[in-house]
Write a protein that holds these residues in place. Structure first.
Motif, short mmCIF file in Angstrom:
data_model
loop_
_atom_site.label_atom_id
_atom_site.label_comp_id
_atom_site.label_asym_id
_atom_site.label_seq_id
_atom_site.Cartn_x
_atom_site.Cartn_y
_atom_site.Cartn_z
N SER A 73 3.65 -21.14 -17.10
CA SER A 73 2.62 -21.09 -18.15
C SER A 73 1.88 -20.12 -18.06
CB SER A 73 1.94 -22.42 -18.15
OG SER A 73 1.34 -22.60 -17.14
N GLU A 126 6.05 -29.63 -23.64
CA GLU A 126 7.25 -28.96 -23.74
C GLU A 126 8.05 -29.34 -22.99
OE1 GLU A 126 7.03 -24.58 -24.99
OE2 GLU A 126 4.81 -24.88 -24.74
N ALA A 181 -5.78 -27.22 -16.01
CA ALA A 181 -5.92 -27.54 -17.57
C ALA A 181 -6.70 -28.57 -17.93
CB ALA A 181 -4.45 -28.13 -18.16
N ALA A 190 5.76 -22.38 -20.83
CA ALA A 190 5.15 -23.30 -21.80
C ALA A 190 3.80 -22.78 -22.09
CB ALA A 190 4.78 -24.85 -21.10
N VAL A 229 -1.87 -26.63 -20.40
CA VAL A 229 -1.08 -26.40 -19.34
C VAL A 229 -1.64 -24.96 -18.54
CG1 VAL A 229 0.99 -27.10 -20.50
CG2 VAL A 229 0.44 -24.77 -20.82
N SER A 230 -1.17 -25.31 -17.22
CA SER A 230 -1.55 -24.33 -16.35
C SER A 230 -0.88 -24.39 -14.97
CB SER A 230 -3.13 -24.47 -15.90
OG SER A 230 -3.44 -23.47 -14.84
N ASP A 231 -0.47 -23.08 -14.39
CA ASP A 231 0.33 -22.96 -13.25
C ASP A 231 -0.90 -23.45 -12.06
OD1 ASP A 231 2.75 -22.11 -13.97
OD2 ASP A 231 1.92 -19.86 -14.47
N ARG A 265 2.06 -24.96 -24.84
CA ARG A 265 1.55 -26.18 -25.07
C ARG A 265 1.91 -27.16 -24.17
NH1 ARG A 265 0.38 -24.87 -31.17
NH2 ARG A 265 2.00 -22.98 -31.59
N PRO A 266 0.89 -28.16 -24.15
CA PRO A 266 1.44 -29.39 -23.21
C PRO A 266 2.65 -30.01 -23.91
CG PRO A 266 -0.62 -29.77 -24.31
CD PRO A 266 -0.19 -28.47 -24.51
N TYR A 309 -5.08 -24.09 -23.33
CA TYR A 309 -3.78 -24.19 -23.56
C TYR A 309 -3.13 -25.46 -23.38
CZ TYR A 309 -3.14 -18.84 -23.00
OH TYR A 309 -2.97 -17.71 -23.07
N LYS A 347 9.80 -22.69 -14.07
CA LYS A 347 8.98 -23.05 -15.28
C LYS A 347 7.51 -22.56 -14.84
CE LYS A 347 10.26 -27.22 -14.80
NZ LYS A 347 10.26 -28.74 -14.90
#
Length: 358
Positions: free
Chosen positions: A333, A305, A102, A300, A95-97, A302-303, A93, A331
């Motif tokens: 992901s 955003e 990521a 999100a 992105v990651s929580d 994708r990175p 992705y 926010k």
């Protein structure tokens, strides 16, 4: 950075694979998709996975992770310390929580893969890598009609295969059982933990898997204790970058199954409980305007955003929401999908929804 073209098939896999989770752990649930019995020495390990039985004589050492619009599987491997077993990873992705995740995913070998029109690894490339295990988040990852290698084809080449058990029924060409359908339509973050346990058994690291599961469960239980007795905020999960999945050009709104599970674990209630796939694809502007939204959970995919700007747009478009008046949003992901990031998303959402409890 691993780039890919996102097809409707792959994005559908993301939306639906994330929505089919087991309601609880235990041998009864595991038996429907991933029951493993191992001998006194640990191996061989026999796994009945989606009705496809295989025996592992030793831990796999050359793993191919299919894309399936998921990162739950690759994150599980990394958190179990199995990254060195991955010969090629197609899950990404950006992105990651989970802090730093990521970057860890992006650093894995890509195997020179070129995804096909269905946005995943074509059969010839999967076979050419000579993996000893191919992992898919859904059964459709092994459907030849999408250009993928079937499980039978892989088995004939001496390659084992694994589907995340909760998604056995999704994309399975035939012989879908009632238990598989029930598991897919039931919902709980526990399924993310079930997959960790299964991978730990197959790779001979059950203690490591148990420790990880315990850590994640402790974190989620801690949130549950803090929000217990607090008013249940109505929450809406929206991913603006997935607007192409809505016929009306609205943000993708996720509801039902794993999504509702994450919201409830954070002390909230979904604005559209049990909305399912039809809601995501057919939501109208009128329905969205009338939704009770106390907290906007904006995601999100994708990175890059700008979620702050996206939240502001939604607040301006729907000023009647309580969330618009209070500017209450969080926010996220990958944490609202199937995978080990659930605990991170739950913590983030709960802190915004119930700040006094933290």
């Amino acid at each position: 950075m691993f780039t890919r073209t996102l097809s409707r098939v792959a994005l559908s896999a993301l939306l639906l694979a994330g929505s089919g989770l087991l309601a609880a752990c235990g041998s009864d649930h595991a038996a429907s998709g991933g029951q493993a019995q191992d001998g006194a020495a640990g191996y061989p390990v026999t796994v009945d996975n989606c009705g496809f039985q295989q025996t592992f004589d030793k831990p796999p050492s050359r793993v191919l992770l299919l894309q399936g619009a998921s990162v739950g599987e690759v994150e599980t491997f990394l958190l179990l310390g199995l990254g060195d077993k991955i010969v090629a990873n197609a899950q990404y992705y950006g992105v990651s929580d989970i802090p730093g995740m990521a970057q860890r995913v992006d650093s894995l070998p890509k195997g020179g893969l070129k995804l096909n029109a269905s946005a995943d690894v074509p059969a010839e490339q999967a076979l050419a890598l000579q993996p000893d295990l191919v992992v898919s988040t859904w059964s459709g990852g092994f459907d030849p009609k999408f250009g993928f290698a079937s499980r039978d084809m892989l088995q004939q080449a001496g390659i084992r295969s694994l589907v995340n058990p909760v998604n056995c029924s999704y994309g399975k060409p035939k012989d879908v059982t009632a238990a598989e359908r029930d598991a897919y339509t039931a919902a709980s973050t526990t399924s993310s933990l079930d997959f960790i346990t299964l991978v730990g058994r197959i790779f001979g690291v059950p203690d490591r898997a148990r420790e990880l599961v315990d850590q994640l469960r402790v974190r989620m239980d801690a949130v549950a204790q803090k929000v217990n007795g607090q008013p249940k905020s109505k929450m809406l999960i929206a991913f603006p970058d997935m607007g192409m999945m809505n016929a009306n050009g609205l943000p993708a709104v996720f509801s039902g199954n794993i999504y509702d599970s994450v919201v409830r674990a954070a002390g909230g209630e979904p604005a559209f409980p049990n909305g399912g796939w039809d809601l995501t694809s057919n939501l109208s502007a009128e329905q969205l305007a009338a939704a009770p939204v106390d907290v906007l959970v904006i995601g999100a995919y994708r990175p890059g955003e700008d979620l702050d700007a996206e939240a502001a747009k939604l607040f301006a478009a729907y000023p009647q929401w309580n969330a618009s008046k209070s500017k209450s949003y969080v926010k996220v992901s990958d944490g609202i999908y199937l995978g080990p990031a659930n605990a991170d998303a739950i913590e983030q959402i709960a802190r915004v929804a119930h700040p006094a409890a933290f």
